[in-house]
Design a protein around this motif. Sequence first.
Motif, mmCIF file in Angstrom:
data_model
loop_
_atom_site.group_PDB
_atom_site.id
_atom_site.type_symbol
_atom_site.label_atom_id
_atom_site.label_comp_id
_atom_site.label_asym_id
_atom_site.label_seq_id
_atom_site.Cartn_x
_atom_site.Cartn_y
_atom_site.Cartn_z
ATOM 1 N N ALA A 32 0.831 -1.211 0.000
ATOM 2 C CA ALA A 32 0.000 0.000 0.000
ATOM 3 C C ALA A 32 0.864 1.259 0.000
ATOM 4 N N VAL A 33 1.927 1.262 0.785
ATOM 5 C CA VAL A 33 2.824 2.423 0.844
ATOM 6 C C VAL A 33 3.531 2.613 -0.494
ATOM 7 N N GLU A 34 4.031 1.526 -1.080
ATOM 8 C CA GLU A 34 4.716 1.628 -2.371
ATOM 9 C C GLU A 34 3.763 2.130 -3.454
ATOM 10 N N THR A 35 2.529 1.660 -3.428
ATOM 11 C CA THR A 35 1.534 2.095 -4.407
ATOM 12 C C THR A 35 1.239 3.579 -4.251
ATOM 13 N N LEU A 36 1.075 4.031 -3.016
ATOM 14 C CA LEU A 36 0.815 5.442 -2.757
ATOM 15 C C LEU A 36 1.977 6.307 -3.221
ATOM 16 N N GLU A 37 3.202 5.886 -2.913
ATOM 17 C CA GLU A 37 4.371 6.654 -3.335
ATOM 18 C C GLU A 37 4.473 6.718 -4.853
ATOM 19 N N ALA A 38 4.205 5.613 -5.529
ATOM 20 C CA ALA A 38 4.256 5.599 -6.995
ATOM 21 C C ALA A 38 3.172 6.495 -7.577
ATOM 22 N N GLU A 39 1.994 6.443 -6.996
ATOM 23 C CA GLU A 39 0.899 7.298 -7.469
ATOM 24 C C GLU A 39 1.258 8.774 -7.317
ATOM 25 N N ARG A 40 1.796 9.130 -6.182
ATOM 26 C CA ARG A 40 2.184 10.528 -5.957
ATOM 27 C C ARG A 40 3.296 10.959 -6.903
ATOM 28 N N ALA A 41 4.238 10.070 -7.176
ATOM 29 C CA ALA A 41 5.318 10.399 -8.107
ATOM 30 C C ALA A 41 4.759 10.631 -9.507
ATOM 31 N N LEU A 42 3.797 9.821 -9.924
ATOM 32 C CA LEU A 42 3.174 10.013 -11.236
ATOM 33 C C LEU A 42 2.416 11.339 -11.298
ATOM 34 N N ILE A 43 1.713 11.668 -10.236
ATOM 35 C CA ILE A 43 0.979 12.938 -10.191
ATOM 36 C C ILE A 43 1.960 14.104 -10.250
ATOM 37 N N ASP A 44 3.043 14.020 -9.496
ATOM 38 C CA ASP A 44 4.052 15.083 -9.512
ATOM 39 C C ASP A 44 4.659 15.240 -10.908
ATOM 40 N N ALA A 45 4.968 14.123 -11.569
ATOM 41 C CA ALA A 45 5.545 14.176 -12.909
ATOM 42 C C ALA A 45 4.557 14.782 -13.892
ATOM 43 N N TRP A 46 3.301 14.417 -13.779
ATOM 44 C CA TRP A 46 2.277 14.948 -14.656
ATOM 45 C C TRP A 46 2.122 16.453 -14.432
ATOM 46 N N THR A 47 2.135 16.871 -13.165
ATOM 47 C CA THR A 47 2.000 18.299 -12.845
ATOM 48 C C THR A 47 3.178 19.090 -13.408
ATOM 49 N N ARG A 48 4.404 18.559 -13.272
ATOM 50 C CA ARG A 48 5.588 19.225 -13.817
ATOM 51 C C ARG A 48 5.521 19.309 -15.339
ATOM 52 N N SER A 49 4.997 18.291 -15.991
ATOM 53 C CA SER A 49 4.947 18.304 -17.455
ATOM 54 C C SER A 49 3.946 19.307 -17.995
ATOM 55 N N ARG A 50 2.987 19.694 -17.199
ATOM 56 C CA ARG A 50 1.975 20.652 -17.628
ATOM 57 C C ARG A 50 2.426 22.084 -17.401
ATOM 58 N N SER A 51 3.496 22.258 -16.669
ATOM 59 C CA SER A 51 3.979 23.635 -16.363
ATOM 60 C C SER A 51 4.785 24.194 -17.501
#
Length: 51
Positions: A32-51
Motif C-alpha cells: 500500500a505504501v509503495e503504491t501510494l508513493e508511486a501514485e504521488r510520483a506520477l501525479i508530480d511528474a504529470w504536474t511538472r509536465s503541464r507547467s
Amino acid sequence: MLPQTATAADLEAAYVRRGGQILACDAARRLAVETLEAERALIDAWTRSRS
C-alpha cells in the motif's frame, strides 16, 4: 483460542500462525505504501509536465 488443555505443540502452532498473519499484514502495508508513493510520483511528474 487455545484449547482448555493446551500443549506445547498447540502454543507453537499458535505462534507460527500469528507470525504468518504478521508477515501478511506487513507485506500488505508495504504494498500500500509503495503504491501510494508511486501514485504521488506520477501525479508530480504529470504536474511538472503541464507547467
